[in-house]
Design a protein around this motif. Sequence first.
Motif, PDB file in Angstrom:
ATOM      1  N   ILE A  10     -23.972 -11.940  -5.104  1.00 13.80           N
ATOM      2  CA  ILE A  10     -24.181 -10.494  -5.098  1.00 13.80           C
ATOM      3  C   ILE A  10     -23.197 -10.026  -6.038  1.00 13.80           C
ATOM      4  O   ILE A  10     -22.081 -10.389  -6.300  1.00 13.80           O
ATOM      5  CB  ILE A  10     -23.839  -9.948  -3.662  1.00 13.80           C
ATOM      6  CG1 ILE A  10     -24.795 -10.532  -2.630  1.00 13.80           C
ATOM      7  CG2 ILE A  10     -23.630  -8.693  -3.542  1.00 13.80           C
ATOM      8  CD1 ILE A  10     -24.347 -10.227  -1.278  1.00 13.80           C
ATOM      9  N   THR A  11     -23.748  -9.227  -6.855  1.00 12.65           N
ATOM     10  CA  THR A  11     -22.949  -8.568  -8.085  1.00 12.65           C
ATOM     11  C   THR A  11     -22.565  -7.352  -7.790  1.00 12.65           C
ATOM     12  O   THR A  11     -23.098  -6.651  -6.840  1.00 12.65           O
ATOM     13  CB  THR A  11     -23.899  -8.897  -9.515  1.00 12.65           C
ATOM     14  OG1 THR A  11     -24.943  -7.847  -9.227  1.00 12.65           O
ATOM     15  CG2 THR A  11     -24.334 -10.396  -9.690  1.00 12.65           C
ATOM     16  N   GLN A 155     -18.763 -12.977   2.450  1.00 17.87           N
ATOM     17  CA  GLN A 155     -18.770 -11.469   2.207  1.00 17.87           C
ATOM     18  C   GLN A 155     -17.353 -10.960   3.024  1.00 17.87           C
ATOM     19  O   GLN A 155     -16.748 -10.223   2.618  1.00 17.87           O
ATOM     20  CB  GLN A 155     -20.018 -10.732   2.495  1.00 17.87           C
ATOM     21  CG  GLN A 155     -20.981 -11.070   1.597  1.00 17.87           C
ATOM     22  CD  GLN A 155     -20.545 -10.689  -0.028  1.00 17.87           C
ATOM     23  OE1 GLN A 155     -20.280  -9.650  -0.260  1.00 17.87           O
ATOM     24  NE2 GLN A 155     -20.613 -11.699  -0.727  1.00 17.87           N
ATOM     25  N   VAL A 156     -17.387 -11.409   4.485  1.00 13.26           N
ATOM     26  CA  VAL A 156     -16.139 -10.841   5.236  1.00 13.26           C
ATOM     27  C   VAL A 156     -14.792 -11.443   4.727  1.00 13.26           C
ATOM     28  O   VAL A 156     -13.881 -10.792   4.445  1.00 13.26           O
ATOM     29  CB  VAL A 156     -16.322 -11.354   6.542  1.00 13.26           C
ATOM     30  CG1 VAL A 156     -14.850 -11.068   7.449  1.00 13.26           C
ATOM     31  CG2 VAL A 156     -17.470 -10.774   7.244  1.00 13.26           C
ATOM     32  N   PRO A 281     -18.664  -0.294   3.718  1.00 11.81           N
ATOM     33  CA  PRO A 281     -19.345  -0.692   2.679  1.00 11.81           C
ATOM     34  C   PRO A 281     -20.233  -2.003   3.110  1.00 11.81           C
ATOM     35  O   PRO A 281     -19.944  -2.442   4.257  1.00 11.81           O
ATOM     36  CB  PRO A 281     -18.153  -1.686   1.821  1.00 11.81           C
ATOM     37  CG  PRO A 281     -16.867  -0.920   2.409  1.00 11.81           C
ATOM     38  CD  PRO A 281     -17.005  -0.356   3.777  1.00 11.81           C
ATOM     39  N   ALA A 282     -21.270  -2.285   2.316  1.00  8.01           N
ATOM     40  CA  ALA A 282     -22.198  -3.159   2.984  1.00  8.01           C
ATOM     41  C   ALA A 282     -21.573  -4.474   2.541  1.00  8.01           C
ATOM     42  O   ALA A 282     -21.135  -4.980   1.712  1.00  8.01           O
ATOM     43  CB  ALA A 282     -23.693  -3.065   2.104  1.00  8.01           C
ATOM     44  N   LEU A 283     -21.958  -5.458   3.788  1.00  8.38           N
ATOM     45  CA  LEU A 283     -21.540  -6.814   3.764  1.00  8.38           C
ATOM     46  C   LEU A 283     -22.807  -7.648   3.052  1.00  8.38           C
ATOM     47  O   LEU A 283     -22.473  -8.692   2.439  1.00  8.38           O
ATOM     48  CB  LEU A 283     -21.129  -7.337   5.110  1.00  8.38           C
ATOM     49  CG  LEU A 283     -19.775  -6.853   5.641  1.00  8.38           C
ATOM     50  CD1 LEU A 283     -19.678  -7.488   7.103  1.00  8.38           C
ATOM     51  CD2 LEU A 283     -18.680  -7.509   4.706  1.00  8.38           C
ATOM     52  N   LEU A 309     -30.215  -3.675   8.174  1.00 12.81           N
ATOM     53  CA  LEU A 309     -29.459  -4.956   8.094  1.00 12.81           C
ATOM     54  C   LEU A 309     -27.961  -4.371   8.099  1.00 12.81           C
ATOM     55  O   LEU A 309     -27.052  -4.911   8.536  1.00 12.81           O
ATOM     56  CB  LEU A 309     -29.851  -5.621   6.559  1.00 12.81           C
ATOM     57  CG  LEU A 309     -29.124  -6.802   6.367  1.00 12.81           C
ATOM     58  CD1 LEU A 309     -29.146  -7.740   7.582  1.00 12.81           C
ATOM     59  CD2 LEU A 309     -29.705  -7.316   4.989  1.00 12.81           C
ATOM     60  N   HIS A 310     -27.717  -3.182   7.484  1.00 16.52           N
ATOM     61  CA  HIS A 310     -26.459  -2.663   7.543  1.00 16.52           C
ATOM     62  C   HIS A 310     -25.936  -2.632   8.831  1.00 16.52           C
ATOM     63  O   HIS A 310     -24.750  -2.800   9.121  1.00 16.52           O
ATOM     64  CB  HIS A 310     -26.464  -1.479   6.500  1.00 16.52           C
ATOM     65  CG  HIS A 310     -24.940  -0.907   6.333  1.00 16.52           C
ATOM     66  ND1 HIS A 310     -23.918  -1.784   5.866  1.00 16.52           N
ATOM     67  CD2 HIS A 310     -24.433   0.361   6.518  1.00 16.52           C
ATOM     68  CE1 HIS A 310     -22.881  -0.861   6.088  1.00 16.52           C
ATOM     69  NE2 HIS A 310     -23.052   0.282   6.281  1.00 16.52           N
TER      70      HIS A 310
END
Length: 487
Positions: A10-11, A155-156, A281-283, A309-310
């Motif tokens: 993920i960028t 991501q977490v 913020p999106a994970l 999904l969020h």
Amino acid sequence: MGEEVEKQEITGADRTLHREKIRRNLDVFERMLGEARFDTDDPMTGLELELNLVDAVGDPAMRNEQVLQAIADPAFVTELGRFNVEINVPPAKLREGGLTAFEEGLRQKLNDAEERSEDLGAHLVMIGILPTLAEPHLSRSTLSDDSRYDLLNEQVLDARGEDIAISIAGRERLETTADSIVPEAACTSTQFHVQTSPAQFASYWNASQAIAGAQLAVAANSPYLLGRELWRESRIPLFEQATDTRSEELKAQGVRPRVWFGERWITSVFDLFEENVRYFPALLPIIDDEDPLDVLESGGVPSLAELKLHNGTVYRWNRPVYDVADGVPHLRVENRILAAGPTVVDTVANAAFYFGLVRSLAEDERPVWSRMPFATARENFQSAARVGIDARLSWPGIGQVPATELILDTLLPLAAEGLDAWGVSTEERDRYLGIIEGRCATKTNGADWFVKRMRARSGMERADALRATLLEYREAMHTNEPVHTWN
């Protein structure tokens, strides 16, 4: 546990595009609430149950992949840890014997699954936290083999920038750290779903928040974690900490946690989705090809994939759900308060108490949330998580009283009225609510039973006592007799 996603890098550009797309989702959702026809004519209810796997001596069995292959039933799916599985029970209408259908269907599937998994040396257990878990079981290697969990873990931890710290002070104290989100897998829960119209959603969500403390008090079932006796519902602080993406500095700044009771009563389901987008913020900033506005304006029903999904990565104890079934959108409140178990009949009794009470309060002409500060609902929730059935809870017009007194004198009659309104038969109503009454009369729920049995084994080594008590629990679980009647 949620939508399937592929493992990917993920960028920063992905996050920028995702923010734009999810805000477009939110705009379309707001418009749909005013224009679209939601499925509201004959509301459904639903139930999901997360389970633990143990071996013959009661230790965690890291075999969910093999167990699921042996069970070969699409109702069973993976969960976060290799010692977890989840079962999704078909939704039902309460007026058509839905509570009995939940009990019979769940018992049949669990009995079949137990028979198949037993050949692999694994057994299913319904309990909020597996008491025989030890530090080595919560390592990165016990994360289920699923790209979604890998990505979520990554991501977490990236958002935190440091290991996850677990600190819980109860009857005993636990201090530990983890280099992954696997401690979240220790929290196995029951989820109840109730379908509502857009106009009624706020009432059902507010009512669900108001009764969270009472639910926890009467059904707590997670007293031990990593060998320590902590809260009666230790899932609550563990889940809050295991998924916390905030550093200590962000906590000090007042940044909201992703596991969240909330901070106010709402007036619309839109309030909750809008908070999700504004605060978190999106994970998993995965972008779907669908243009939701084009779909809506062409007469279709958008999936709102990014928003859904969020929403699945903001862990409200009462979560809003948007979904589409047979081309028609609908809304649900997902009640995520309770631990799994102890038995199927206990689980369905918890469902009856929730479904009946939430309907009665949601349709009251003078809503309880108009008379109860939101902070009081949150304090009830925390108090019940700490001390379970011995909690004292506050209620409008009554003040602070023992949870058992509040439930017996005030909430059970309301739950009975609500089940009548759903069209539940008198026999079903009295059978399941009678189990809640029995727990209150004996002051016994799953957590209380487990702690008492552990104290009866006070001369044993703690780890051996936990295994012995868990095996005794598992044997009683298979009787399907309510926990307050166990020896």
